[in-house]
Design an enzyme around this catalytic site. Structure first.
Site, PDB file in Angstrom:
ATOM      1  N   GLU A  99      16.168 -37.780 -40.758  1.00 33.74           N
ATOM      2  CA  GLU A  99      16.920 -36.903 -41.644  1.00 33.74           C
ATOM      3  C   GLU A  99      17.387 -35.692 -40.847  1.00 33.74           C
ATOM      4  OE1 GLU A  99      17.197 -35.776 -45.293  1.00 33.74           O
ATOM      5  OE2 GLU A  99      17.669 -37.898 -45.381  1.00 33.74           O
ATOM      6  N   ASP A 134       2.980 -35.993 -44.054  1.00 35.57           N
ATOM      7  CA  ASP A 134       3.259 -37.034 -43.061  1.00 35.57           C
ATOM      8  C   ASP A 134       2.341 -36.834 -41.849  1.00 35.57           C
ATOM      9  OD1 ASP A 134       4.526 -39.229 -41.911  1.00 35.57           O
ATOM     10  OD2 ASP A 134       6.283 -38.106 -41.241  1.00 35.57           O
ATOM     11  N   GLY A 161      14.851 -37.910 -34.377  1.00 33.39           N
ATOM     12  CA  GLY A 161      15.129 -37.445 -35.724  1.00 33.39           C
ATOM     13  C   GLY A 161      15.712 -38.482 -36.651  1.00 33.39           C
TER      14      GLY A 161
HETATM   15  N1  LIG Z   1       8.619 -27.012 -32.066  1.00 30.66           N
HETATM   16  C1  LIG Z   1       8.755 -28.108 -31.317  1.00 30.66           C
HETATM   17  N2  LIG Z   1       8.488 -28.073 -29.999  1.00 30.66           N
HETATM   18  C2  LIG Z   1       8.631 -29.169 -29.221  1.00 30.66           C
HETATM   19  N3  LIG Z   1       9.033 -30.365 -29.672  1.00 30.66           N
HETATM   20  C3  LIG Z   1       9.312 -30.477 -30.981  1.00 30.66           C
HETATM   21  C4  LIG Z   1       9.189 -29.361 -31.876  1.00 30.66           C
HETATM   22  N4  LIG Z   1       9.533 -29.771 -33.107  1.00 30.66           N
HETATM   23  C5  LIG Z   1       9.852 -31.049 -33.002  1.00 30.66           C
HETATM   24  N5  LIG Z   1       9.727 -31.505 -31.737  1.00 30.66           N
HETATM   25  C6  LIG Z   1      10.003 -32.869 -31.231  1.00 30.66           C
HETATM   26  O1  LIG Z   1      10.982 -33.475 -32.037  1.00 30.66           O
HETATM   27  C7  LIG Z   1      10.475 -34.635 -32.683  1.00 30.66           C
HETATM   28  C8  LIG Z   1      10.989 -34.684 -34.127  1.00 30.66           C
HETATM   29  O2  LIG Z   1      10.608 -33.537 -34.835  1.00 30.66           O
HETATM   30  P1  LIG Z   1      10.111 -33.605 -36.348  1.00 30.66           P
HETATM   31  O3  LIG Z   1       8.925 -34.499 -36.436  1.00 30.66           O
HETATM   32  O4  LIG Z   1       9.981 -32.229 -36.855  1.00 30.66           O
HETATM   33  O5  LIG Z   1      11.384 -34.265 -36.996  1.00 30.66           O
HETATM   34  P2  LIG Z   1      11.644 -35.593 -37.841  1.00 30.66           P
HETATM   35  O6  LIG Z   1      10.414 -36.426 -37.896  1.00 30.66           O
HETATM   36  O7  LIG Z   1      12.881 -36.177 -37.332  1.00 30.66           O
HETATM   37  O8  LIG Z   1      11.938 -34.875 -39.160  1.00 30.66           O
HETATM   38  P3  LIG Z   1      11.947 -35.260 -40.693  1.00 30.66           P
HETATM   39  O9  LIG Z   1      10.673 -36.064 -40.920  1.00 30.66           O
HETATM   40  O10 LIG Z   1      11.921 -33.884 -41.308  1.00 30.66           O
HETATM   41  O11 LIG Z   1      13.196 -36.003 -40.952  1.00 30.66           O
HETATM   42  C9  LIG Z   1       8.966 -34.494 -32.598  1.00 30.66           C
HETATM   43  O12 LIG Z   1       8.307 -35.730 -32.583  1.00 30.66           O
HETATM   44  C10 LIG Z   1       8.767 -33.738 -31.296  1.00 30.66           C
HETATM   45  O13 LIG Z   1       8.792 -34.634 -30.199  1.00 30.66           O
HETATM   46 MG   LIG Z   2       8.342 -36.214 -37.443  1.00 26.27          MG
END
Ligand SMILES: Nc1ncnc2c1ncn2[C@@H]1O[C@H](COP(=O)(O)OP(=O)(O)OP(=O)(O)O)[C@@H](O)[C@H]1O
Ligand SMILES: [Mg+2]
Length: 205
Positions: free
Chosen positions: A10, A121, A8
């Site tokens: 943000e 994205d 993560g």
């Molecule tokens: N519903 C889900 N089930 C399983 N794994 C998930 C799920 N949602 C997210 N993940 C895991 O968490 C990681 C980060 O999630 P996500 O891409 O939503 O967040 P982020 O890129 O940190 O967010 P943002 O771009 O909003 O700051 C994903 O790459 C995945 O591995």
């Molecule tokens: Mg992501």
């Protein structure tokens, strides 16, 4: 009930359980570099918008995690935990299967776009390949609905560039992705033209 943290920028995503089911909790912790009042507004708006777009995508027939709960105070979304690995990992592990997956990515993006939804994205890190091979889209935090042709073209161009840089050397899979995407778009010709225009824009600026 939090367990292993997944990743993560943000946001943070943790694995938890919700009413006996495995769940993923995506939360947006406060950012101290923002004014508190503004920070709260941004986090609430993004949480609300992400959940709304995810729901709309699902209604359009795109696989996304099912939402279990939204907490606007904590700015978190509790959703179905999707088993599998990201499309990025799947391609890295089995490049020989990249074309098949690329075709599925193209069809999925087209389904989303033809419902007027942009993801914002479309990288292979924001797609989970389930053990049965189906593709699930996650991370709609940069998305929008009621997208115009211009937004759709930009989203498609981002997808093309992201795939090209994350999977350098897999040009054939990239061609398959874009061909599958364009042939699945009801207005494929208009999108093709828009995409070409956006590619050229990048060339001269
Ligand atoms: N519903 C889900 N089930 C399983 N794994 C998930 C799920 N949602 C997210 N993940 C895991 O968490 C990681 C980060 O999630 P996500 O891409 O939503 O967040 P982020 O890129 O940190 O967010 P943002 O771009 O909003 O700051 C994903 O790459 C995945 O591995
Ligand atoms: Mg992501």
């Amino acid at each position: 009930m939090e367990a292993d943290k997944l990743m993560g920028a943000e946001a943070t995503v943790s694995k938890a359980s919700y009413l006996g089911r495995e769940a993923a909790v995506k939360s947006r912790p406060p950012k101290s570099y923002r004014l508190p009042e503004l920070d709260r507004r941004i986090r609430t708006a993004r949480t609300r918008s992400e959940a709304r777009i995810m729901r709309e995508a699902r209604e359009a027939g795109v696989r996304t995690p099912c939402i279990y709960d939204i907490d606007l105070k904590e700015c978190s979304i509790t959703m179905e935990y999707v088993e599998g690995i990201t499309a990025r990992e799947a391609i890295d592990r089995n490049p020989e299967d990249a074309e098949k997956l690329a075709a599925e990515i193209g069809r999925t993006a087209a389904k989303l776009h033809s419902a007027g939804i942009c993801h914002g994205d479309l990288t292979t890190s924001n797609m989970i390949v389930r053990p049965d091979g189906t593709l699930c889209l996650i991370d709609f935090s940069m998305g929008r609905t009621k997208a115009a042709l211009e937004d759709i073209g930009i989203d498609a161009r981002l997808m093309e560039r992201a795939f090209g840089s994350a999977h350098a050397g897999l040009e054939k899979a990239l061609d398959t992705l874009m061909a599958s995407y364009l042939s699945s778009m009801p207005d494929g010709d208009a999108v093709r033209k828009k995409l070409e225009e956006i590619r050229n824009r990048g060339r001269y600026t």
